[in-house]
Design an enzyme around this catalytic site. Structure first.
Site, PDB file in Angstrom:
ATOM      1  N   GLU A 270       0.863  -1.234   0.017  1.00 28.73           N
ATOM      2  CA  GLU A 270       0.006  -0.048  -0.244  1.00 28.73           C
ATOM      3  C   GLU A 270       0.803   1.156  -0.067  1.00 28.73           C
ATOM      4  OE1 GLU A 270      -3.184  -0.069  -0.143  1.00 28.73           O
ATOM      5  OE2 GLU A 270      -3.508  -2.034   0.333  1.00 28.73           O
ATOM      6  N   GLU A 404       5.071  13.156  -4.701  1.00 33.24           N
ATOM      7  CA  GLU A 404       4.250  12.954  -3.299  1.00 33.24           C
ATOM      8  C   GLU A 404       5.039  13.718  -2.170  1.00 33.24           C
ATOM      9  OE1 GLU A 404       4.033   9.371  -1.110  1.00 33.24           O
ATOM     10  OE2 GLU A 404       2.032   9.752  -0.802  1.00 33.24           O
TER      11      GLU A 404
HETATM   12  P1  NAD Z   1       8.389   4.776   4.480  1.00 30.58           P
HETATM   13  O1  NAD Z   1       8.369   4.136   3.292  1.00 30.58           O
HETATM   14  O2  NAD Z   1       9.472   5.677   4.582  1.00 30.58           O
HETATM   15  O3  NAD Z   1       8.381   3.833   5.723  1.00 30.58           O
HETATM   16  C1  NAD Z   1       7.454   2.977   5.809  1.00 30.58           C
HETATM   17  C2  NAD Z   1       7.909   1.644   6.716  1.00 30.58           C
HETATM   18  O4  NAD Z   1       9.012   1.100   6.014  1.00 30.58           O
HETATM   19  C3  NAD Z   1       8.518   2.406   7.840  1.00 30.58           C
HETATM   20  O5  NAD Z   1       8.336   1.384   9.230  1.00 30.58           O
HETATM   21  C4  NAD Z   1       9.809   2.373   7.748  1.00 30.58           C
HETATM   22  O6  NAD Z   1      10.705   2.133   9.126  1.00 30.58           O
HETATM   23  C5  NAD Z   1      10.096   1.165   6.981  1.00 30.58           C
HETATM   24  N1  NAD Z   1      11.269   1.371   6.158  1.00 30.58           N
HETATM   25  C6  NAD Z   1      11.843   2.415   5.676  1.00 30.58           C
HETATM   26  N2  NAD Z   1      12.892   2.419   4.716  1.00 30.58           N
HETATM   27  C7  NAD Z   1      13.253   0.773   4.660  1.00 30.58           C
HETATM   28  C8  NAD Z   1      14.055  -0.132   4.241  1.00 30.58           C
HETATM   29  N3  NAD Z   1      15.233   0.545   3.583  1.00 30.58           N
HETATM   30  N4  NAD Z   1      13.750  -1.377   4.162  1.00 30.58           N
HETATM   31  C9  NAD Z   1      12.710  -1.652   4.894  1.00 30.58           C
HETATM   32  N5  NAD Z   1      11.903  -1.099   5.604  1.00 30.58           N
HETATM   33  C10 NAD Z   1      12.060   0.252   5.572  1.00 30.58           C
HETATM   34  O7  NAD Z   1       7.018   6.002   4.601  1.00 30.58           O
HETATM   35  P2  NAD Z   1       6.698   6.591   5.617  1.00 30.58           P
HETATM   36  O8  NAD Z   1       7.439   8.019   5.454  1.00 30.58           O
HETATM   37  O9  NAD Z   1       6.508   6.080   6.994  1.00 30.58           O
HETATM   38  O10 NAD Z   1       5.376   6.944   5.369  1.00 30.58           O
HETATM   39  C11 NAD Z   1       4.583   8.048   4.263  1.00 30.58           C
HETATM   40  C12 NAD Z   1       4.289   6.913   3.287  1.00 30.58           C
HETATM   41  O11 NAD Z   1       3.460   5.989   3.395  1.00 30.58           O
HETATM   42  C13 NAD Z   1       3.597   7.868   2.116  1.00 30.58           C
HETATM   43  O12 NAD Z   1       4.322   7.585   0.743  1.00 30.58           O
HETATM   44  C14 NAD Z   1       2.344   7.649   2.121  1.00 30.58           C
HETATM   45  O13 NAD Z   1       1.537   7.714   0.781  1.00 30.58           O
HETATM   46  C15 NAD Z   1       2.457   5.767   2.228  1.00 30.58           C
HETATM   47  N6  NAD Z   1       1.143   5.552   2.799  1.00 30.58           N
HETATM   48  C16 NAD Z   1       0.209   4.608   1.892  1.00 30.58           C
HETATM   49  C17 NAD Z   1      -0.888   4.435   2.387  1.00 30.58           C
HETATM   50  C18 NAD Z   1      -1.796   3.358   1.812  1.00 30.58           C
HETATM   51  O14 NAD Z   1      -2.742   2.864   2.010  1.00 30.58           O
HETATM   52  N7  NAD Z   1      -1.640   3.453   0.312  1.00 30.58           N
HETATM   53  C19 NAD Z   1      -1.656   4.645   3.726  1.00 30.58           C
HETATM   54  C20 NAD Z   1      -0.809   5.407   4.481  1.00 30.58           C
HETATM   55  C21 NAD Z   1       0.723   5.746   4.005  1.00 30.58           C
END
Ligand code: NAD
Length: 502
Positions: A270, A404
């Site tokens: 997601e 985004e």
């Molecule tokens: P992110 O991708 O930076 O992090 C999400 C998760 O992934 C966190 O737990 C983080 O620690 C982990 N992560 C980060 N780097 C990683 C790596 N190299 N390897 C493994 N895990 C890793 O996202 P964010 O900044 O926490 O959240 C914002 C993003 O989430 C936005 O892009 C938003 O659109 C998306 N989002 C999507 C939905 C949906 O349902 N489509 C809902 C909420 C948020």
């Protein structure tokens, strides 16, 4: 309860200062420090101060959590209970979440900056409702018998996958967690959950409440930590059957790579969005559309995956409509998130605030017209606040229309007619959501079909509930949260073919 009985900002501050934080990993039913002994600071964006020191888990802790999860699964601690008893535990958990609503809401607000008005009214009740909904579903899903020749009996059954790795973001920590935990647990799986490093506190308290509700030891484990360490260890673990991820598109792609380079675990993603909110000149209620457009981008400080971050308006009404949106946006200035009157809180951290302000500069440099906001607010608090920001004169090719921003920044783009709106709406790598405002039902249907997005709203924005699937097309990901469809991604289909002879 009378209005006078509602807690005031002073009440919330008093409660906040009396909070105790769960700050260790939760593995095999016990809180424990990271094996390395390392910790990281949970910094509250309200005033930019550290509020807790949290276990920084890495591959060793993830491995211990997976072993606990696998052991619970293999001995049937949870699946062996049967669906009706699993339902009772999940309903009890939902009940405990509601009983502890104010504490969970405070954790959410302090950790990631959203207004307490929303964490009490939306995040915690929504998360509890998701757990309850899947709890209710647990004993209502039937398997199938295939219409084979009479010489055989072929059963098609859905079995839990085993160990699920759930990796979630910081914008709706409890809600996103519950959208995954509800169906994964209802189906009988064990879970290793990694909250985002910006918002680990509510997940740790949730694990404790789940144990109190009767979830057996090892069925839910929580490993707080960073993405490159704990997150990657989940992605690459050889004994995790499926990763359910919510987060950015960039990191979503990492999980596909981790799965390919490890055990080919299933992955559901997601991810991000850049959703078009399309207002045609025959919109039935321009005031309602303007209110929805403002909330569509400023709710949760714009840190919403399906935010209506591209406002597409038919050229002949664009100026008048944008004035209405700005008037609504002005009412949503950031305030103290602990004040129940506040409708816009703090950005999650300093990094995100700088990122968003960087996009504002980018927009100005790129030739877009800044109509409102664009600056940091409430800097005297030490926290991370941004004014609601509106750009006009945006070209869909600009960075602020393509990337985004994940903050309170609206990009307004004029269009000529419905076909032009669909072309611009679809001109993005994302496909999470879209909205259309029109009085013409035929136009609405045609546009809804043509827009490549997982959700299309007509004459509303951000509507929906647990009964309908949520997820993206294109690089917004695949797999769905919410509804019965989400249950399927946590199960495997098994065929059992029984020879009945001649
Ligand atoms: P992110 O991708 O930076 O992090 C999400 C998760 O992934 C966190 O737990 C983080 O620690 C982990 N992560 C980060 N780097 C990683 C790596 N190299 N390897 C493994 N895990 C890793 O996202 P964010 O900044 O926490 O959240 C914002 C993003 O989430 C936005 O892009 C938003 O659109 C998306 N989002 C999507 C939905 C949906 O349902 N489509 C809902 C909420 C948020």
């Amino acid at each position: 309860m009378s209005a006078a009985a509602q807690p005031t900002v002073e009440d919330w501050k008093k409660r906040a200062s009396a909070l105790s934080f769960r700050n260790q990993a939760f593995i095999a039913g016990k809180f424990q420090p990271a094996q390395s002994g390392k910790t990281f600071d949970a910094i509250s964006p309200l005033e930019g101060k550290a509020v807790a020191s949290v276990a920084a888990c890495d591959a060793a802790d993830v491995d211990a959590a997976v072993k606990a999860a696998r052991a619970a699964f293999d001995k049937g601690a949870w699946t062996g209970m049967g669906p009706a008893r699993r339902k009772k535990v999940l309903l009890k958990l939902a009940d405990l979440m509601l009983k502890n609503r104010d504490e969970l809401a405070l954790l959410e607000t302090i950790d990631m900056g959203k207004p307490i008005a929303y964490s009490t009214a939306i995040d915690v009740p929504g998360a509890a409702a998701a757990i309850a909904w899947y709890g209710e579903l647990a004993d209502k899903v039937y398997d199938e018998i295939a219409p084979t020749d009479p010489t055989a009996l072929a059963l098609i059954s859905r079995e839990p996958l085993g160990v699920i790795g759930a990796v979630v973001p910081w914008n709706f920590p409890l809600l996103m967690t519950s959208w995954k935990l509800g169906p994964a647990l209802a189906a009988g799986n064990s879970v290793v959950l990694k909250p985002a490093e910006q918002s680990p506190l509510s997940a740790l308290r949730l694990a404790e409440l789940a144990a109190e509700a009767g979830l057996p030891e090892g069925v839910l484990n929580v490993v707080p930590g960073f993405g490159e360490t704990a997150g990657q260890a989940i992605g690459r673990h050889m004994d995790i059957d499926c990763v359910a991820f919510t987060g950015s598109t960039e990191v979503g792609k990492y999980f596909l790579r981790y799965a390919a380079e490890s055990n080919m675990k299933q992955v559901s993603l997601e991810c991000g969005g850049k959703s078009p909110n399309i207002v045609l000149a025959d919109c039935p209620d321009l005031d309602a559309a303007a209110r929805a457009a403002a909330m569509g981008i400023f709710f949760n400080q714009g840190e919403v995956c399906n935010a209506g971050s591209r406002l597409l308006v038919e050229d002949k009404i664009k100026d008048a409509f944008l004035e209405k949106v700005i008037a609504n946006g002005k009412k949503l200035q950031p305030g103290d998130p602990l004040d129940p009157a506040t409708r816009m809180g703090a950005m999650v951290d300093h990094v995100q605030m700088q990122r968003v302000l960087g996009y504002v500069e980018e927009g100005k440099k790129g030739g877009a017209v800044l109509k409102m906001g664009g600056k940091q607010a409430r800097s005297e608090t030490g926290g991370y606040y941004i004014e609601p920001t509106v750009f006009d004169g945006v070209d869909n090719k600009m960075k602020i229309a393509q990337e985004e921003i994940f903050g309170p920044v609206l990009s307004t783009i004029a269009f000529k007619d419905a076909a032009d709106a669909v072309r611009i709406g679809n001109d993005t790598i994302y496909g999470l959501a879209a909205a259309i405002w029109t009085s013409n039902v035929t136009v609405a249907h045609k546009m809804a079909r043509a827009l490549r997005a997982g959700t299309v709203w007509v004459n509303c924005y951000d509507a929906g509930d647990i009964t309908v699937p949520f997820g993206g097309y294109k690089q917004s990901g695949f797999g769905r949260d919410r509804s019965v469809h989400a249950l399927h991604k946590y199960t495997n289909l098994k065929t059992t073919w029984i020879n009945l002879g001649k």
